[in-house]
Design an enzyme around this catalytic site. Structure first.
Site, mmCIF file in Angstrom:
data_model
loop_
_atom_site.group_PDB
_atom_site.id
_atom_site.type_symbol
_atom_site.label_atom_id
_atom_site.label_comp_id
_atom_site.label_asym_id
_atom_site.label_seq_id
_atom_site.Cartn_x
_atom_site.Cartn_y
_atom_site.Cartn_z
ATOM 1 N N ASP A 122 0.858 -1.186 0.000
ATOM 2 C CA ASP A 122 0.000 0.000 0.000
ATOM 3 C C ASP A 122 0.888 1.227 0.000
ATOM 4 O OD1 ASP A 122 -2.412 -1.404 0.071
ATOM 5 O OD2 ASP A 122 -2.483 -1.436 2.254
ATOM 6 N N ASP B 23 -7.001 -1.520 -4.521
ATOM 7 C CA ASP B 23 -8.078 -1.163 -3.600
ATOM 8 C C ASP B 23 -9.012 -0.136 -4.240
ATOM 9 O OD1 ASP B 23 -6.848 -2.797 -1.683
ATOM 10 O OD2 ASP B 23 -5.761 -1.116 -0.786
#
Length: 194
Positions: free
Chosen positions: A153, A167
């Site tokens: 991330d 995401d």
């Protein structure tokens, strides 16, 4: 699988409750129209997947183990982290379960694709598929090991969880599905008013 198909509204059995008109419509569809929607689904999925994969490769090579990069002052920065859990870092002890869920989503979308006659649904499912594949790739190939890998991330808005492009694709696909459902548009192209 049958439950997912029932919820999404794809006709599997002629005369099944609420699908009579949809089944007739699908029976009368030109096969090429469905193939075009499937091609759109997979093109969107490949685009979302490659964008996520390339962005993560750049982040790991250039940003991991370095100071975060400010993009919009305090509002947005790029900060590489490894997330073994789900969204917002929840459930880090259940990485294998998230891997199984992602794999199941991919199988369900692939199965439903053959009954797809709606372009907006093709885009929505393509975003979901590409995002699920992006995070599943991390779960399989990144450390600490197969099916236990941590997702990369890096998008860090102020006062929000750090996330990635996979995401984003999943969330955008989910929002589009909710909008299509509220509008009464089914994946098979039928429109219903409730």
């Amino acid at each position: 699988m049958a439950e997912a198909e029932r919820i999404i509204g794809t006709p599997d059995i002629p005369g099944a409750e609420g699908t009579e008109g949809a089944w007739d419509k699908v029976q009368g569809e030109v096969p090429g129209k469905s193939k075009r929607k499937i091609m759109v689904l997979f093109a969107v999925a490949v685009f979302a997947y490659l964008l996520d994969l390339i962005s993560k490769m750049i982040v790991v090579a250039k940003l991991e183990h370095h100071e975060p990069v400010e993009v919009l002052g305090d509002w947005l920065r790029f900060d590489a982290i490894r997330n073994a859990g789900a969204a917002f870092g929840i459930g880090e002890a259940f990485t294998v379960i998230f891997t199984v869920i992602a794999a199941t989503v991919i199988v369900v979308i692939a199965r439903l694709a053959r009954k797809l006659y709606s372009l907006p649904w093709a885009v929505a499912l393509g975003l979901l598929l590409g995002g699920a594949l992006g995070n599943l790739t991390d779960r399989i190939f990144r450390s600490p090991g197969v099916f236990k890998g941590a997702v990369v991330d890096f998008i860090a808005p102020a006062h929000f969880a750090v996330f990635n492009l996979a995401d984003s694709a999943i969330v955008c696909g989910g929002i589009l599905i909710v909008i299509l459902s509220f509008k009464g548009l089914d994946p098979d192209g039928t429109v219903h008013k409730d």
